[in-house]
Design an enzyme around this catalytic site. Structure first.
Site, mmCIF file in Angstrom:
data_model
loop_
_atom_site.group_PDB
_atom_site.id
_atom_site.type_symbol
_atom_site.label_atom_id
_atom_site.label_comp_id
_atom_site.label_asym_id
_atom_site.label_seq_id
_atom_site.Cartn_x
_atom_site.Cartn_y
_atom_site.Cartn_z
ATOM 1 N N ASP A 177 -3.018 3.832 -2.595
ATOM 2 C CA ASP A 177 -4.438 3.813 -2.209
ATOM 3 C C ASP A 177 -4.904 5.210 -1.796
ATOM 4 O OD1 ASP A 177 -5.895 1.508 -2.552
ATOM 5 O OD2 ASP A 177 -5.224 0.567 -0.695
ATOM 6 N N LYS A 195 -6.258 -7.530 -8.582
ATOM 7 C CA LYS A 195 -5.273 -6.440 -8.717
ATOM 8 C C LYS A 195 -3.952 -6.981 -9.257
ATOM 9 C CE LYS A 195 -7.486 -3.780 -5.046
ATOM 10 N NZ LYS A 195 -7.565 -3.471 -3.616
ATOM 11 N N GLN A 227 -4.326 -4.380 2.031
ATOM 12 C CA GLN A 227 -5.744 -4.655 1.788
ATOM 13 C C GLN A 227 -6.550 -4.585 3.094
ATOM 14 O OE1 GLN A 227 -7.198 -5.199 -1.337
ATOM 15 N NE2 GLN A 227 -9.145 -5.162 -0.255
#
Ligand code: NAD
Length: 294
Positions: free
Chosen positions: A119, A52, A96
């Site tokens: 997200d 990412k 994460q």
């Protein structure tokens, strides 16, 4: 049979975003800034976060990786999240998953400012997604929708069978594909571990979205001719003969199922790269929304 090439489409999307970023630079505007918080040293998480951050650099975004030790307390992580909420330079950030067991994931995700939640995991954003309002759609279901749109895969009026009901893939994709819109308007059946007649259902499916995480679970005798297959599964299967000690496989017996399919995503190179591209897209959207709010 058409391969739904997520690698190719994700590169196209990244090029489109990069063009917008260079336009922003030319106009003297601030470029999007994505931060990623990683707690601990889980191998797959390190790979995902690394990829990412690298993608951000390639397309001209600013990026910040906050790597915290495995024994970080929940309190310290919540403080970090609050700092990111307050930091005006950060447009969007991700925490994460999975987090170490001693940290309550729900508590942390709830603490993320929904305006920076690229997200799309915060209940505010999930709720807006379910109500068809402007939001951040989680990157994986967003990526699947974009892949279907760019290949003009027929979805309207089709029967979609989703396997897996997770909050990040199965549940949201079943909602999105049943809504009004492009690559949507489908009749959706959401199946899970307690479904008793899965094969009966998949045999009726025009489209199967598989997100359960069991290698090569979906076999050719479970689908009909002409089916469209979206394989979300990513499993690392141990393999001593490979240098890195494992290989990556999806939920679908690709070799045999692809013979019956009209469209199919490969693993790797299907949904995975789309997920990263859509995270970047969400960060660009966050930047644009912050701009218009100021
Ligand atoms: P999960 O691991 O949280 O849950 C699995 C789901 O599968 C559950 O809802 C369960 O009910 C269902 N299930 C399990 N066994 C089943 C069975 N025999 N029949 C029917 N349903 C069954 O799900 P997840 O987090 O969505 O992950 C699923 C897979 O997708 C994993 O391999 C994960 O690595 C992968 N994944 C890939 C991406 C990507 O970017 N491509 C993103 C997220 C997850």
């Amino acid at each position: 049979m058409t391969i739904l090439d997520g690698k190719k489409i994700s590169n196209q999307i990244k090029e489109e975003i990069a063009a917008e970023v260079s336009q922003m630079k030319e106009n003297g505007e601030k470029v999007p800034h994505l931060a990623a918080v990683l707690v601990g040293n889980d191998g797959a998480s390190l790979t995902y976060v690394g990829s990412k951050v690298r993608s951000c650099k390639k397309i001209g975004f600013e990026s910040t990786l906050i790597h915290l030790p495995e024994d970080t307390t929940e309190e310290a992580l919540l403080e970090q999240v609050e700092q990111l909420n307050q930091d005006k330079d950060i447009d969007g950030y991700i925490v994460q998953l999975p987090l170490p067991k001693h940290i309550d994931e729900e508590k942390v995700l709830m603490a993320v400012n929904p305006d920076k939640d690229v997200d799309g995991f915060h209940p505010t954003n999930f709720g807006k997604m379910a109500l068809d309002m402007e939001t951040f759609i989680s990157a994986t279901p967003f990526g699947i929708m974009e892949l279907l749109r760019r290949y003009s895969v027929p979805v309207e009026g089709k029967h979609v069978v989703v396997i897996g009901r997770s909050h990040i893939v199965g549940r949201p994709i079943s909602i999105l594909m049943s809504q009004k819109g492009e690559a949507a308007n489908a009749t959706v059946t959401l199946t899970h571990s307690r479904t008793t007649n899965l094969k009966e259902l998949t045999l009726q499916a025009d489209i199967v979205v598989s997100a359960l995480g069991v290698p090569e679970f979906l076999k050719a005798d479970m689908v009909k001719e002409g089916v469209t297959i979206i394989d979300v599964g990513i499993t690392r299967v141990p393999d001593e003969t490979r240098e890195r000690g494992y290989y990556i496989t999806g939920d679908v017996d690709f070799e045999n199922v692809s013979k019956k399919a009209s469209f199919i995503t490969p693993v790797p190179g299907g949904v995975g790269p789309m997920t990263i591209a859509m995270l970047l897209k969400n960060t660009l959207l966050a930047r644009e929304r912050h701009n218009s709010a100021n």
